[in-house]
Write a protein that holds these residues in place. Structure first.
Motif, PDB file in Angstrom:
ATOM      1  N   GLU A  42      20.177  29.889  22.328  1.00  0.00           N
ATOM      2  CA  GLU A  42      18.820  30.064  22.832  1.00  0.00           C
ATOM      3  C   GLU A  42      17.845  30.570  21.773  1.00  0.00           C
ATOM      4  O   GLU A  42      16.649  30.646  22.016  1.00  0.00           O
ATOM      5  N   LEU A  43      18.363  30.931  20.595  1.00  0.00           N
ATOM      6  CA  LEU A  43      17.480  31.429  19.544  1.00  0.00           C
ATOM      7  C   LEU A  43      16.733  30.278  18.898  1.00  0.00           C
ATOM      8  O   LEU A  43      17.314  29.291  18.467  1.00  0.00           O
ATOM      9  N   THR A  44      15.447  30.392  18.845  1.00  0.00           N
ATOM     10  CA  THR A  44      14.651  29.385  18.168  1.00  0.00           C
ATOM     11  C   THR A  44      14.527  29.755  16.703  1.00  0.00           C
ATOM     12  O   THR A  44      14.827  30.875  16.297  1.00  0.00           O
ATOM     13  N   ARG A  45      14.058  28.822  15.919  1.00  0.00           N
ATOM     14  CA  ARG A  45      13.895  29.058  14.487  1.00  0.00           C
ATOM     15  C   ARG A  45      12.910  30.207  14.246  1.00  0.00           C
ATOM     16  O   ARG A  45      13.107  31.036  13.366  1.00  0.00           O
ATOM     17  N   SER A  46      11.859  30.279  15.052  1.00  0.00           N
ATOM     18  CA  SER A  46      10.873  31.351  14.855  1.00  0.00           C
ATOM     19  C   SER A  46      11.474  32.723  15.157  1.00  0.00           C
ATOM     20  O   SER A  46      11.150  33.707  14.497  1.00  0.00           O
ATOM     21  N   GLU A  47      12.362  32.797  16.130  1.00  0.00           N
ATOM     22  CA  GLU A  47      13.041  34.063  16.408  1.00  0.00           C
ATOM     23  C   GLU A  47      13.953  34.448  15.248  1.00  0.00           C
ATOM     24  O   GLU A  47      14.012  35.625  14.862  1.00  0.00           O
ATOM     25  N   LEU A  48      14.645  33.466  14.689  1.00  0.00           N
ATOM     26  CA  LEU A  48      15.494  33.730  13.535  1.00  0.00           C
ATOM     27  C   LEU A  48      14.663  34.196  12.349  1.00  0.00           C
ATOM     28  O   LEU A  48      15.067  35.091  11.607  1.00  0.00           O
ATOM     29  N   MET A  49      13.497  33.598  12.173  1.00  0.00           N
ATOM     30  CA  MET A  49      12.623  34.001  11.075  1.00  0.00           C
ATOM     31  C   MET A  49      12.101  35.424  11.295  1.00  0.00           C
ATOM     32  O   MET A  49      11.961  36.196  10.344  1.00  0.00           O
ATOM     33  N   GLY A  50      11.838  35.792  12.542  1.00  0.00           N
ATOM     34  CA  GLY A  50      11.426  37.163  12.848  1.00  0.00           C
ATOM     35  C   GLY A  50      12.522  38.157  12.522  1.00  0.00           C
ATOM     36  O   GLY A  50      12.262  39.218  11.945  1.00  0.00           O
ATOM     37  N   GLU A  51      13.748  37.809  12.881  1.00  0.00           N
ATOM     38  CA  GLU A  51      14.886  38.672  12.558  1.00  0.00           C
ATOM     39  C   GLU A  51      15.082  38.768  11.047  1.00  0.00           C
ATOM     40  O   GLU A  51      15.416  39.824  10.516  1.00  0.00           O
TER      41      GLU A  51
END
Length: 114
Positions: A42-51
């Motif tokens: 469920e993690l989107t690329r933008s969430e990964l970039m935030g992390e």
């Protein structure tokens, strides 16, 4: 500062430096570029970039602490070690126990907002 206190503080500094080096090693893989098509559940690329941005900030803070610890270790045998760089008063032993890399007393650190 007594010789025994400096020896204990040296051990604290060395342990903190080792712990910080471990933190840096654990954070480095999280700084790898994220592939454009990467998606984990469920993690989107933008969430990964935030992390990744959070990991980058933690990495930078760990590098700064590593440098401060190395500086403290390089000058621990100097007479001025444990003396505030701003007011030339002794830094409280309790402060050095918590922050062995401290170069300012509590009052001067508060004045500078550190």
């Amino acid at each position: 500062m007594t010789t025994e206190a400096k020896a204990a503080l040296r051990q604290t500094l060395e342990a903190a430096a080792a712990k910080t080096a471990d933190e840096i090693a654990q954070l480095e893989p999280q700084l790898e570029p994220i592939a454009p098509d990467c998606c984990l559940g469920e993690l989107t690329r933008s969430e990964l970039m935030g992390e990744q941005e959070v990991a980058a900030k933690a990495y930078e803070a760990a590098l700064r602490r590593k440098n401060r610890l190395a500086y403290a270790l390089s000058r621990i045998d100097a007479e001025a070690f444990g003396v505030c760089e701003a007011c030339d008063e002794a830094i409280a032993p309790a402060r050095l126990a918590l922050m062995p890399e401290a170069t300012l007393c509590v009052a001067c650190a508060n004045e500078r907002g550190e």
